[in-house]
Write an enzyme that holds these catalytic residues in place. Structure first.
Site, PDB file in Angstrom:
ATOM      1  N   ASP A  77     -11.628  13.109 -29.620  1.00  0.00           N
ATOM      2  CA  ASP A  77     -12.591  14.037 -30.353  1.00  0.00           C
ATOM      3  C   ASP A  77     -14.097  13.499 -30.283  1.00  0.00           C
ATOM      4  O   ASP A  77     -14.794  13.770 -31.300  1.00  0.00           O
ATOM      5  CB  ASP A  77     -12.131  14.155 -31.991  1.00  0.00           C
ATOM      6  CG  ASP A  77     -10.699  14.788 -32.289  1.00  0.00           C
ATOM      7  OD1 ASP A  77     -10.051  14.886 -31.215  1.00  0.00           O
ATOM      8  OD2 ASP A  77     -10.352  14.781 -33.387  1.00  0.00           O
ATOM      9  N   LYS A 125      -5.968  20.120 -30.375  1.00  0.00           N
ATOM     10  CA  LYS A 125      -4.720  19.976 -31.358  1.00  0.00           C
ATOM     11  C   LYS A 125      -5.430  20.655 -32.693  1.00  0.00           C
ATOM     12  O   LYS A 125      -6.596  20.673 -32.625  1.00  0.00           O
ATOM     13  CB  LYS A 125      -4.710  18.602 -31.688  1.00  0.00           C
ATOM     14  CG  LYS A 125      -6.023  17.757 -32.056  1.00  0.00           C
ATOM     15  CD  LYS A 125      -5.720  16.263 -32.371  1.00  0.00           C
ATOM     16  CE  LYS A 125      -7.097  15.420 -32.585  1.00  0.00           C
ATOM     17  NZ  LYS A 125      -7.748  15.909 -33.706  1.00  0.00           N
ATOM     18  N   CYS A 130      -8.850  10.753 -36.956  1.00  0.00           N
ATOM     19  CA  CYS A 130      -8.213  11.032 -35.828  1.00  0.00           C
ATOM     20  C   CYS A 130      -7.712   9.693 -34.841  1.00  0.00           C
ATOM     21  O   CYS A 130      -6.460   9.568 -34.265  1.00  0.00           O
ATOM     22  CB  CYS A 130      -8.651  12.024 -35.165  1.00  0.00           C
ATOM     23  SG  CYS A 130      -8.493  13.431 -36.139  1.00  0.00           S
TER      24      CYS A 130
END
Ligand code: VGL
Ligand code: ZN
Length: 232
Positions: free
Chosen positions: A15, A128, A182
């Site tokens: 990310d 995702k 994450c």
């Protein structure tokens, strides 16, 4: 690292997107942009069997956006208790749903990987969090730890565990944003699904920087190793 086993390492860059980086990201992580050069150093290492970039990639009606939960109490950075929609035969569970500012909406500039990241090496991109009702911090499972693709179909764009196994990967090295969400979830689930899991400490930053020591403890307890760029 033990010398008596064949190590087939993969690098997962989590990310590294505009919305998680200062100065303009809607969910900017302090120092988030500054780890790009460390990540580029890792990406350039010849040893990785696979390099994966994950992208948080939400619809506008995603469950994690505070604005989708009207009411004075439902502010960004608060949480409420929620239940999963269990697969047939499985029990329902509850968990805290953390609420966030709107971030990483699919097809917006906030969802782009920051330009400081060198994407020239061969890699896979995994999206995702694409289903409105499913929070996906990790690329391996939803926030309930559910890896069942029957209930998570289309919430993640590829089956990362299967992809890595096909390539004979033994060890997963995780860097990126955010260390307390994450990155943590991806490293925990990598260990859970059977990989040796490592987090490279200089390659991550947290939403709540003060939480990093506790996060590290949780990771180590679960069998994840924390290493430094300076380690051999
Ligand atoms: C993340 C909060 C919400 C992360 C993603 O990448 O750590 N954090 N969505
Ligand atoms: Zn998100």
């Amino acid at each position: 690292m033990a010398a008596d086993r064949t190590v087939r390492p993969a690098l997962i860059v989590v990310d590294m997107q505009e919305d998680f980086c200062p100065p303009h990201g809607s969910l900017a992580v302090q120092g988030g942009r500054d780890i790009a050069s460390i990540i580029n150093t890792l990406l350039a290492k010849p040893g990785f069997v696979a390099r994966i970039f994950t992208k948080d990639y939400h619809p506008t009606d995603h469950i994690s956006f505070a604005s989708n939960h009207p009411g004075p109490d439902n502010q960004p950075f608060t949480s409420f208790v929620t239940m999963n929609n269990p697969a047939p035969g499985k029990e329902s569970e509850t968990k805290q749903q953390q609420l966030w500012p709107v971030h990483c909406v699919a097809d917006t500039s906030g969802a782009e990987v920051i330009p400081e990241i060198d994407i020239s090496s061969e890699h896979l991109v995994v999206h995702k969090g694409m289903r409105p009702e499913v929070e996906m911090y990790s690329v391996f499972a939803d926030a309930f730890g559910n890896c069942d693709h029957g209930t998570n179909a289309n919430s993640v764009s590829i089956d990362v565990a299967a992809t890595l196994r096909t390539q004979g990967v033994t060890d997963v090295f995780v860097v990126g944003l955010a260390g307390d969400y994450c990155v943590k979830a991806t490293a925990l689930d990598a260990a859970k699904v059977g990989f040796n899991s490592w987090v490279i400490e200089e390659g991550t930053k947290c939403v709540v920087p003060a939480s990093w020591d506790a996060v590290k403890e949780e990771l180590v307890t679960a069998g994840v190793s924390i290493i430094s760029m300076n380690d051999p």
